[in-house]
Motif scaffolding. Structure first.
Motif, PDB file in Angstrom:
ATOM      1  N   ARG A 256       8.013  15.685  -1.320  1.00  0.00           N
ATOM      2  CA  ARG A 256       7.797  14.695  -2.379  1.00  0.00           C
ATOM      3  C   ARG A 256       6.597  13.870  -1.961  1.00  0.00           C
ATOM      4  O   ARG A 256       6.400  13.611  -0.774  1.00  0.00           O
ATOM      5  N   VAL A 257       5.798  13.463  -2.927  1.00  0.00           N
ATOM      6  CA  VAL A 257       4.676  12.591  -2.607  1.00  0.00           C
ATOM      7  C   VAL A 257       4.973  11.178  -3.067  1.00  0.00           C
ATOM      8  O   VAL A 257       5.760  10.966  -4.005  1.00  0.00           O
ATOM      9  N   GLY A 258       4.359  10.233  -2.384  1.00  0.00           N
ATOM     10  CA  GLY A 258       4.594   8.832  -2.721  1.00  0.00           C
ATOM     11  C   GLY A 258       3.721   7.913  -1.911  1.00  0.00           C
ATOM     12  O   GLY A 258       2.645   8.302  -1.446  1.00  0.00           O
ATOM     13  N   TYR A 259       4.224   6.712  -1.718  1.00  0.00           N
ATOM     14  CA  TYR A 259       3.449   5.655  -1.093  1.00  0.00           C
ATOM     15  C   TYR A 259       4.277   4.999   0.001  1.00  0.00           C
ATOM     16  O   TYR A 259       5.458   4.714  -0.194  1.00  0.00           O
ATOM     17  N   ALA A 260       3.659   4.731   1.156  1.00  0.00           N
ATOM     18  CA  ALA A 260       4.352   4.058   2.261  1.00  0.00           C
ATOM     19  C   ALA A 260       3.351   3.190   3.007  1.00  0.00           C
ATOM     20  O   ALA A 260       2.142   3.419   2.966  1.00  0.00           O
ATOM     21  N   GLY A 261       3.895   2.200   3.705  1.00  0.00           N
ATOM     22  CA  GLY A 261       3.067   1.379   4.574  1.00  0.00           C
ATOM     23  C   GLY A 261       2.416   0.181   3.916  1.00  0.00           C
ATOM     24  O   GLY A 261       1.519  -0.419   4.502  1.00  0.00           O
ATOM     25  N   GLY A 262       2.848  -0.179   2.736  1.00  0.00           N
ATOM     26  CA  GLY A 262       2.203  -1.275   2.025  1.00  0.00           C
ATOM     27  C   GLY A 262       2.977  -2.563   2.006  1.00  0.00           C
ATOM     28  O   GLY A 262       4.009  -2.701   2.663  1.00  0.00           O
ATOM     29  N   ASN A 263       2.468  -3.499   1.213  1.00  0.00           N
ATOM     30  CA  ASN A 263       3.041  -4.833   1.210  1.00  0.00           C
ATOM     31  C   ASN A 263       3.646  -5.272  -0.119  1.00  0.00           C
ATOM     32  O   ASN A 263       3.939  -6.443  -0.285  1.00  0.00           O
ATOM     33  N   ILE A 264       3.832  -4.340  -1.054  1.00  0.00           N
ATOM     34  CA  ILE A 264       4.554  -4.663  -2.282  1.00  0.00           C
ATOM     35  C   ILE A 264       5.640  -3.616  -2.497  1.00  0.00           C
ATOM     36  O   ILE A 264       5.506  -2.475  -2.061  1.00  0.00           O
ATOM     37  N   GLU A 265       6.687  -4.003  -3.170  1.00  0.00           N
ATOM     38  CA  GLU A 265       7.790  -3.092  -3.445  1.00  0.00           C
ATOM     39  C   GLU A 265       7.491  -2.232  -4.661  1.00  0.00           C
ATOM     40  O   GLU A 265       6.930  -2.715  -5.648  1.00  0.00           O
ATOM     41  N   ALA A 266       7.888  -0.977  -4.595  1.00  0.00           N
ATOM     42  CA  ALA A 266       7.812  -0.039  -5.714  1.00  0.00           C
ATOM     43  C   ALA A 266       6.441  -0.037  -6.405  1.00  0.00           C
ATOM     44  O   ALA A 266       6.350  -0.246  -7.604  1.00  0.00           O
ATOM     45  N   PRO A 267       5.383   0.242  -5.639  1.00  0.00           N
ATOM     46  CA  PRO A 267       4.057   0.256  -6.254  1.00  0.00           C
ATOM     47  C   PRO A 267       3.868   1.463  -7.172  1.00  0.00           C
ATOM     48  O   PRO A 267       4.526   2.486  -7.009  1.00  0.00           O
ATOM     49  N   SER A 268       2.980   1.330  -8.100  1.00  0.00           N
ATOM     50  CA  SER A 268       2.583   2.454  -8.958  1.00  0.00           C
ATOM     51  C   SER A 268       1.248   2.996  -8.436  1.00  0.00           C
ATOM     52  O   SER A 268       0.568   2.351  -7.627  1.00  0.00           O
ATOM     53  N   TYR A 269       0.875   4.159  -8.922  1.00  0.00           N
ATOM     54  CA  TYR A 269      -0.420   4.724  -8.564  1.00  0.00           C
ATOM     55  C   TYR A 269      -1.532   3.753  -8.956  1.00  0.00           C
ATOM     56  O   TYR A 269      -2.515   3.590  -8.223  1.00  0.00           O
ATOM     57  N   GLU A 270      -1.372   3.105 -10.089  1.00  0.00           N
ATOM     58  CA  GLU A 270      -2.389   2.144 -10.544  1.00  0.00           C
ATOM     59  C   GLU A 270      -2.584   1.025  -9.527  1.00  0.00           C
ATOM     60  O   GLU A 270      -3.704   0.567  -9.326  1.00  0.00           O
ATOM     61  N   HIS A 271      -1.508   0.606  -8.871  1.00  0.00           N
ATOM     62  CA  HIS A 271      -1.616  -0.407  -7.814  1.00  0.00           C
ATOM     63  C   HIS A 271      -2.275   0.180  -6.568  1.00  0.00           C
ATOM     64  O   HIS A 271      -3.210  -0.392  -6.021  1.00  0.00           O
ATOM     65  N   VAL A 272      -1.739   1.309  -6.114  1.00  0.00           N
ATOM     66  CA  VAL A 272      -2.169   1.885  -4.844  1.00  0.00           C
ATOM     67  C   VAL A 272      -3.634   2.298  -4.881  1.00  0.00           C
ATOM     68  O   VAL A 272      -4.368   2.092  -3.907  1.00  0.00           O
ATOM     69  N   LYS A 273      -4.100   2.847  -5.985  1.00  0.00           N
ATOM     70  CA  LYS A 273      -5.479   3.343  -6.030  1.00  0.00           C
ATOM     71  C   LYS A 273      -6.524   2.238  -5.872  1.00  0.00           C
ATOM     72  O   LYS A 273      -7.665   2.512  -5.545  1.00  0.00           O
ATOM     73  N   THR A 274      -6.113   0.993  -6.054  1.00  0.00           N
ATOM     74  CA  THR A 274      -7.055  -0.116  -5.857  1.00  0.00           C
ATOM     75  C   THR A 274      -7.351  -0.349  -4.386  1.00  0.00           C
ATOM     76  O   THR A 274      -8.338  -1.004  -4.050  1.00  0.00           O
ATOM     77  N   GLY A 275      -6.479   0.161  -3.502  1.00  0.00           N
ATOM     78  CA  GLY A 275      -6.668  -0.030  -2.076  1.00  0.00           C
ATOM     79  C   GLY A 275      -6.248  -1.393  -1.572  1.00  0.00           C
ATOM     80  O   GLY A 275      -6.483  -1.731  -0.413  1.00  0.00           O
ATOM     81  N   THR A 276      -5.604  -2.177  -2.416  1.00  0.00           N
ATOM     82  CA  THR A 276      -5.253  -3.549  -2.043  1.00  0.00           C
ATOM     83  C   THR A 276      -3.779  -3.724  -1.658  1.00  0.00           C
ATOM     84  O   THR A 276      -3.399  -4.811  -1.219  1.00  0.00           O
ATOM     85  N   THR A 277      -2.966  -2.701  -1.809  1.00  0.00           N
ATOM     86  CA  THR A 277      -1.522  -2.851  -1.541  1.00  0.00           C
ATOM     87  C   THR A 277      -1.147  -2.531  -0.100  1.00  0.00           C
ATOM     88  O   THR A 277      -0.026  -2.821   0.310  1.00  0.00           O
TER      89      THR A 277
END
Length: 157
Positions: free
Chosen positions: A28-49
């Motif tokens: 499964r692909v997803g997101y880890a290691g960030g500072n907000i809960e349940a981010p979306s791709y739109e959040h993650v792609k900014t590089g700020t999460t």
């Protein structure tokens, strides 16, 4: 079954690389290691999460070992580029092994030393070895992207 978490740039290509291996039972692909809960791709792609595009690999350790998975991780990307894989640039494309226990941590650290000593890469490995972070699954259209779209890129052939 056991689980491993790897971030190595574009998660589409990383997932495609791992799902081909005997002993890998699910990805499964997803997101880890960030500072907000349940981010979306739109959040993650900014590089700020702070999240990295991450692939969750479930595997049968009687068929494939964690050591073999870490070797595959180093084979499927350039672990010497900081916050970059090919044309993908940003903190979300960094190289990270998220370990789930002390054994995985030790293996990851040993493999980094081993791969650095092999001299395959021109530069030193910059892969982070970090304790497991919450893993948030990416949107469904990102899952098995290459299977759904009939194309491979991200250096996967």
């Amino acid at each position: 079954m056991a689980t491993a978490l790897f971030a190595a740039g574009c998660f589409w290509g990383v997932e495609a690389f791992f799902e081909r291996l005997d002993g890998v039972t699910a990805t499964r692909v997803g997101y880890a290691g960030g500072n907000i809960e349940a981010p979306s791709y739109e959040h993650v792609k900014t590089g700020t999460t702070g999240h990295a595009e991450t692939t969750k690999v479930e595997f049968d350790p009687s068929v494939i070992t964690y050591e073999q998975l870490v070797d595959t991780f180093f084979e499927c990307h350039d672990p010497t580029t900081l916050n970059r894989q090919g044309e993908d640039v940003g903190h979300q494309y960094r190289s990270v092994i998220f370990y789930l226990n002390e054994d995985q941590k030790q293996i990851a650290q040993e493999k980094i030393s081993e791969w650095d000593q092999k001299g395959i890469f021109k530069n030193k490995i910059v892969t982070e070895v970090t304790a497991e972070q919450p893993f948030y699954e990416a949107e469904e259209y990102h899952q098995k992207y290459f299977q759904k779209n009939g194309t491979l890129s991200c250096g996967i052939g």
